[in-house]
Scaffold this motif. Structure first.
Motif, PDB file in Angstrom:
ATOM      1  N   GLN A   2       0.822  -1.197   0.000  1.00  0.00           N
ATOM      2  CA  GLN A   2       0.000   0.000   0.000  1.00  0.00           C
ATOM      3  C   GLN A   2       0.863   1.258   0.000  1.00  0.00           C
ATOM      4  N   ILE A   3       1.961   1.216   0.764  1.00  0.00           N
ATOM      5  CA  ILE A   3       2.821   2.397   0.837  1.00  0.00           C
ATOM      6  C   ILE A   3       3.501   2.667  -0.510  1.00  0.00           C
ATOM      7  N   LEU A   4       3.830   1.620  -1.242  1.00  0.00           N
ATOM      8  CA  LEU A   4       4.440   1.794  -2.561  1.00  0.00           C
ATOM      9  C   LEU A   4       3.478   2.497  -3.506  1.00  0.00           C
ATOM     10  N   LEU A   7       3.198   6.205  -2.450  1.00  0.00           N
ATOM     11  CA  LEU A   7       4.365   6.980  -2.865  1.00  0.00           C
ATOM     12  C   LEU A   7       4.351   7.239  -4.367  1.00  0.00           C
ATOM     13  N   LYS A   8       3.935   6.250  -5.128  1.00  0.00           N
ATOM     14  CA  LYS A   8       3.885   6.383  -6.586  1.00  0.00           C
ATOM     15  C   LYS A   8       2.878   7.440  -7.006  1.00  0.00           C
ATOM     16  N   ALA A  16      10.195   9.829  -3.781  1.00  0.00           N
ATOM     17  CA  ALA A  16       9.729   8.501  -3.379  1.00  0.00           C
ATOM     18  C   ALA A  16      10.908   7.612  -3.014  1.00  0.00           C
ATOM     19  N   ASN A  17      11.993   7.721  -3.794  1.00  0.00           N
ATOM     20  CA  ASN A  17      13.194   6.928  -3.511  1.00  0.00           C
ATOM     21  C   ASN A  17      13.880   7.359  -2.220  1.00  0.00           C
ATOM     22  N   LEU A  18      13.731   8.640  -1.848  1.00  0.00           N
ATOM     23  CA  LEU A  18      14.283   9.095  -0.566  1.00  0.00           C
ATOM     24  C   LEU A  18      13.721   8.264   0.578  1.00  0.00           C
ATOM     25  N   ILE A  43       4.895  13.132   3.152  1.00  0.00           N
ATOM     26  CA  ILE A  43       4.631  13.439   1.731  1.00  0.00           C
ATOM     27  C   ILE A  43       4.379  14.936   1.546  1.00  0.00           C
ATOM     28  N   ASN A  44       3.590  15.515   2.439  1.00  0.00           N
ATOM     29  CA  ASN A  44       3.302  16.955   2.331  1.00  0.00           C
ATOM     30  C   ASN A  44       4.582  17.777   2.458  1.00  0.00           C
TER      31      ASN A  44
END
Length: 345
Positions: A2-4, A7-8, A16-18, A43-44
């Motif tokens: 779900q997190i992937l 992030l996408k 996202a890679n960070l 994310i914000n």
């Protein structure tokens, strides 16, 4: 998974890679839990204009706004801050870069004991930048310790680059220097294996004290003119300041810490760094030579004197005595051998 997907959908690939790389490089379950619970806040922040303006090209940008989080001195907070790339609390007054051979041990002792300042020698800390970060984090966030500094003396430390990028380059930087011939004499004229302290620091009357004499005995070593060996602890200034990019540098030659000059030198440093100036009654401390042979590495020693060991006491006439390796620390008289620290030996 779900997190992937999250992030996408909500971050560009770089940001996202960070997060993904931070999760991959950490083995801290508290960090994993924190990210999952605060993923929207993270994310914000990564999408904010403030992040883009301040950290767009930063190698280790903070994953959460460091200006709006509460930091305490706990181990939990220290490990979490490292994984989140939070800069060390800006409560240190200076960064001290000290290549080996520039009188760093004496300088740090003078700083700590005459300027009411705490600055740990880097060479006594773990050879791991995360451990150093967490160790310093607990002190920098301790409200009872006011004046502090950070020492850097070597390059061969795991994850050192990240540690350096989490320091504040606006803090004054003191760099210890010495004439190059003096540094080479210092490096090549000493048995560096003494630093490992391969001896028993506690002993009793049955112990063969010749091992201490052997430790103090200098062994002539073969000089190897391979400057590669010195890159990690002597020729370190350029590599460190390239990453740190300090805005305010003061170079201090070790000759400025001679008995005659040390008080005035520290008075000037204290003024420039807003530290407590040295008191006149502290002048005797400058008479002590910080390094006088290998006594510096040997002491302190602890001798536990117990009457039960008298029958097997080690002497020159009784070198093959029956050794007692079980030291009775509770029922013995303790004698500590140490250096005098308020004047000459």
């Amino acid at each position: 998974m779900q997190i992937l997907q999250t992030l996408k959908e909500k971050l560009d690939p770089k940001n996202a890679n960070l997060i993904l790389n931070a999760l991959k490089n950490s083995n801290n379950e508290n960090f994993f839990k924190f990210v999952l619970e605060h993923i929207d806040i993270i994310i914000n922040w990564l999408n904010s204009n403030e992040f883009k303006e301040k950290y767009l090209n930063h190698p280790y940008p903070p994953l959460i706004n460091p200006e709006f989080i509460d930091i305490d001195a706990s181990e939990y907070c220290a490990h979490l801050s490292w994984d989140l790339n939070i800069p060390l609390s800006k409560k240190y007054k200076f960064i001290y870069i000290s290549p080996h051979g520039v009188g760093a041990a004496a300088f740090l002792r003078y700083i700590n004991e005459t300027l009411n300042t705490l600055c740990f020698a880097s060479w006594v800390l773990e050879n791991n930048a995360k451990s150093r970060y967490c160790f310093l984090h607990t002190y920098l966030n301790n409200p009872n310790i006011i004046n502090q500094g950070i020492n850097l003396s070597e390059l061969n430390v795991k994850d050192l680059e990240k540690f350096l990028y989490l320091l504040d380059n606006s803090v004054p930087c003191i760099i210890g220097v010495r004439d190059p011939i003096g540094i080479l004499k210092h490096c090549f004229g000493r048995n560096w294996d003494k630093v490992q302290r391969n001896y028993e620091p506690e002993f009793n009357l049955t112990y063969d004290w010749h091992s201490y004499i052997d430790f103090l005995t200098h062994k002539k070593t073969k000089i190897k003119w391979d400057f590669k060996d010195l890159e990690n602890n002597v020729f370190i200034i350029q590599k460190l300041i390239k990453i740190l990019d300090p805005k305010n540098i003061t170079y201090v030659d070790m000759s400025e810490f001679s008995e005659e000059k040390a008080f005035d030198t520290l008075s000037k440093l204290a003024k420039n760094l807003s530290l407590t100036p040295p008191h006149i009654n502290k002048k005797n401390i400058f008479k002590t030579k910080e390094f006088r042979g290998y006594l510096r590495y040997l002491f302190p020693l602890k001798l536990y004197v117990n009457e039960n060991d008298l029958k097997n006491i080690y002497t020159l006439n009784f070198p093959n005595n029956l050794k007692n390796y079980n030291i009775n620390t509770k029922e013995s008289i303790l004698i500590i051998f140490n250096r005098f620290m308020d004047g000459e030996f």
